[in-house]
Design a protein around this motif. Structure first.
Motif, PDB file in Angstrom:
ATOM      1  N   UNK A  96       0.874  -1.254   0.046  1.00  0.00           N
ATOM      2  CA  UNK A  96      -0.036   0.097  -0.045  1.00  0.00           C
ATOM      3  C   UNK A  96       0.894   1.471   0.261  1.00  0.00           C
ATOM      4  N   UNK A  97       2.009   1.256   0.612  1.00  0.00           N
ATOM      5  CA  UNK A  97       2.811   2.502   0.563  1.00  0.00           C
ATOM      6  C   UNK A  97       3.882   2.395  -0.528  1.00  0.00           C
ATOM      7  N   UNK A  98       3.954   1.415  -1.347  1.00  0.00           N
ATOM      8  CA  UNK A  98       5.070   1.431  -2.384  1.00  0.00           C
ATOM      9  C   UNK A  98       4.803   2.289  -3.515  1.00  0.00           C
ATOM     10  N   UNK A  99       5.763   3.215  -3.895  1.00  0.00           N
ATOM     11  CA  UNK A  99       5.871   4.157  -5.048  1.00  0.00           C
ATOM     12  C   UNK A  99       4.926   3.382  -6.305  1.00  0.00           C
ATOM     13  N   UNK A 100       4.896   1.951  -6.272  1.00  0.00           N
ATOM     14  CA  UNK A 100       4.471   1.233  -7.379  1.00  0.00           C
ATOM     15  C   UNK A 100       2.979   1.182  -7.241  1.00  0.00           C
ATOM     16  N   UNK A 113      -7.441  -3.424  -3.061  1.00  0.00           N
ATOM     17  CA  UNK A 113      -7.097  -2.189  -2.147  1.00  0.00           C
ATOM     18  C   UNK A 113      -8.044  -1.902  -1.145  1.00  0.00           C
ATOM     19  N   UNK A 114      -9.302  -1.750  -1.351  1.00  0.00           N
ATOM     20  CA  UNK A 114     -10.175  -1.560  -0.336  1.00  0.00           C
ATOM     21  C   UNK A 114      -9.892  -2.471   0.918  1.00  0.00           C
ATOM     22  N   UNK A 115      -9.678  -3.839   0.562  1.00  0.00           N
ATOM     23  CA  UNK A 115      -9.807  -4.931   1.842  1.00  0.00           C
ATOM     24  C   UNK A 115      -8.788  -4.794   2.411  1.00  0.00           C
ATOM     25  N   UNK A 119      -7.958  -4.264   6.181  1.00  0.00           N
ATOM     26  CA  UNK A 119      -7.061  -5.075   7.196  1.00  0.00           C
ATOM     27  C   UNK A 119      -6.243  -4.214   7.857  1.00  0.00           C
ATOM     28  N   UNK A 120      -5.555  -3.322   7.512  1.00  0.00           N
ATOM     29  CA  UNK A 120      -4.594  -2.563   8.257  1.00  0.00           C
ATOM     30  C   UNK A 120      -5.235  -1.806   9.465  1.00  0.00           C
TER      31      UNK A 120
END
Length: 558
Positions: A96-100, A113-115, A119-120
């Motif tokens: 989620x934090x990756x520049x990619x 991504x919503x899931x 989860x976080x």
């Protein structure tokens, strides 16, 4: 390859953690999107391997809860899964934090991504002990129900095996069986209350450690409710009370008259007709062969799917001692195999369960190539659309299962769908009350269940069964123990299924199959709209949907 040839491999916790950590490092250090995506895809493949082993263990344990090997492995996973969840949690954060990440969003469904974002918000290492305890207590409930041994008229039955007697044409037989069934729960209520009390307090502790007021908000996020909230559900429950409860009460009144009774007692509720409920004309093997012909005629795709299920022995359908309760469909990614589990007992529920779980299995069969694999399944309320709708799509073939009782089955099925909605809302309302008041003791919870029951199911008559009059019915509902806040999902899906059933256009099956092929790539509301349906949570949906259903029921001869 048959299911019994599928290989289960024990996986050591340390090996799993090391493997996930290596993927995390590759994701962190990738110096191009190609490298990042390759690590992402290989992590997904590893996750499928892990999930396959866990799922095989769970299936084989539920088929025989006394099997010492799988009992031991199930206990192992109860402890290990929350611990390795920590490693996946850290790896997800890297993604989620990756520049990619923004580039990945072009290749991966938004629901992934919503899931992961939810989860976080629903995990930290601090709650690992509570997650382990939750797994342990859920397994205790399942094992206790599976261990039931009930003496009745010189024979010994499990709870599942008693159910055919509870729908017997002979009223004395069903009365005796119903009293024996609830007598078991009465005798074990202290154990059941202790398990549930510990589950509630464990989940509440979990929520408070994560900074939530109580478990409700955490529970919604654990269920991945992407596009609706508690307020939406409360308004939906009110629609059920206002629109559906009056129709359901009329159906209970008609049922009472059909049975020639002055009042409908507990032991009468499961029986729709004086001559008895329709029962399948074949045993389980015969049902499967009739189902194969049915699915071959429904469409080429469904025919191929069901043949695959039979060829690989991917169904375990008969009730037997030490078998876990209920029915389910799951998926074994490494073998691209859905699996159907049930407790057939030669009642109309055998057909309903088979078509229901086949709907789940067909969906995952259609969407199995979606990547990442976490998007193969949608969220629960969307999953249940596939299963409940399949029950209705198969109506034209019910003559093969019930002979000249097919019309009676179809009426009972539609009537039962309406009657179910208030019960499903009751289960959900009860859970909201329980988790808003985690300090309540067993008696207070039982009292609140009975109060809510009078609102959603005012016809209930528990004479001669004080355990139920005192509010004990909920103890039989597995979801309340094992899957908090799941149950409203069935009602949302039931409304969607009724919408499909009411449609008479040529595109309805194609819309259903399109919905199945989408898997979990969209949130609930968008999936419903993609299938050409109205979202049940929307104001006025129930009134609009119930109108043609009520018209059909009033025209029926029963």
């Amino acid at each position: 390859m048959k299911f019994n040839e599928y290989t289960y491999s024990h996986m050591e916790k340390q090996d799993i953690q090391q493997q996930v950590e290596s993927f995390k490092q590759r994701l962190e250090t990738a110096d191009s999107y190609a490298q990042f995506k390759a690590a992402f895809d290989e992590l997904d493949a590893y996750d499928q391997k892990l999930e396959s082993n866990v799922t095989l263990c769970q299936i084989r344990h539920s088929i025989n809860t006394k099997d010492p090997f799988y009992q031991q492995e199930n206990d192992y996973w109860d402890q290990v899964l929350p611990e390795i969840q920590s490693n996946f949690h850290q790896t997800d954060a890297v993604i989620l934090q990756s520049p990619y990440c923004e580039q990945l969003k072009k290749d991966v469904p938004i629901t992934y991504f919503l899931a992961k974002e939810m989860d976080q918000e629903t995990f930290s290492d601090a709650i690992i002990p509570e997650l382990q305890k939750e797994n342990e207590l859920s397994s205790q409930y399942q094992a206790l129900i599976a261990s039931s041994q009930i003496d009745l008229d010189g024979k010994v039955y499990t709870l599942s095996q008693l159910e055919p007697l509870m729908t017997a044409k002979d009223r004395n037989i069903r009365k005796g069986a119903t009293k024996a069934y609830w007598g078991w729960f009465d005798q074990h209520q202290d154990d059941l209350n202790k398990i549930y009390d510990r589950l509630v307090k464990t989940r509440d502790t979990m929520a408070k450690k994560l900074g939530y007021k109580n478990y409700i908000e955490l529970g919604y996020k654990r269920m991945y409710r992407f596009d609706y909230d508690q307020k939406d559900v409360a308004n939906y429950r009110k629609q059920i009370v206002d629109v559906v409860v009056p129709i359901a009460q009329q159906l209970y009144e008609r049922q009472t008259k059909r049975l020639g009774l002055d009042q409908l007692y507990t032991w009468d509720e499961k029986v729709e007709f004086k001559e008895g409920n329709p029962t399948p004309i074949d045993d389980i093997d015969g049902l499967c062969q009739s189902a194969l012909q049915m699915y071959q005629e429904l469409s080429p795709s469904t025919g191929t799917f069901f043949q695959y299920m039979l060829d690989h022995d991917l169904m375990d359908l008969e009730a037997k001692p030490n078998k876990a309760p209920g029915g389910y469909c799951t998926y074994i990614p490494s073998y691209k195999s859905p699996f159907i589990f049930a407790n057939g007992n030669h009642t109309n529920q055998d057909v309903e369960t088979l078509t229901h779980e086949a709907g789940h299995a067909y969906q995952v069969y259609c969407s199995q190539d979606i990547r990442p694999s976490e998007c193969i399944w949608p969220t629960y309320e969307s999953c249940e659309i596939h299963s409940m709708s399949m029950e209705f799509f198969t109506h034209p073939w019910m003559d093969r299962f019930f002979g000249n009782k097919a019309d009676a089955y179809r009426f009972a099925h539609v009537s039962g769908a309406i009657k179910f909605l208030p019960y499903g809302a009751l289960v959900d309302h009860f859970q909201h009350e329980v988790y808003a008041h985690p300090q309540w003791g067993p008696l207070r919870r039982m009292d609140r269940w009975r109060q809510l029951e009078k609102q959603y199911l005012p016809h209930k008559n528990y004479e001669e069964i004080p355990f139920l009059e005192n509010g004990g019915w909920w103890m039989r509902q597995l979801h309340i123990f094992m899957d908090p806040f799941y149950y409203i999902d069935y009602t949302l899906a039931q409304v969607c299924a009724l919408e499909f059933w009411c449609r008479k256009d040529d595109h309805v099956l194609k819309d259903y199959q399109h919905l199945c092929s989408l898997g979990g790539t969209l949130p609930f509301r968008q999936l419903v709209k993609a299938a050409g349906l109205i979202v049940p949570l929307d104001p006025g949906c129930l009134a609009k949907t119930m109108k043609p259903v009520y018209h059909w029921l009033t025209k029926a001869k029963y």
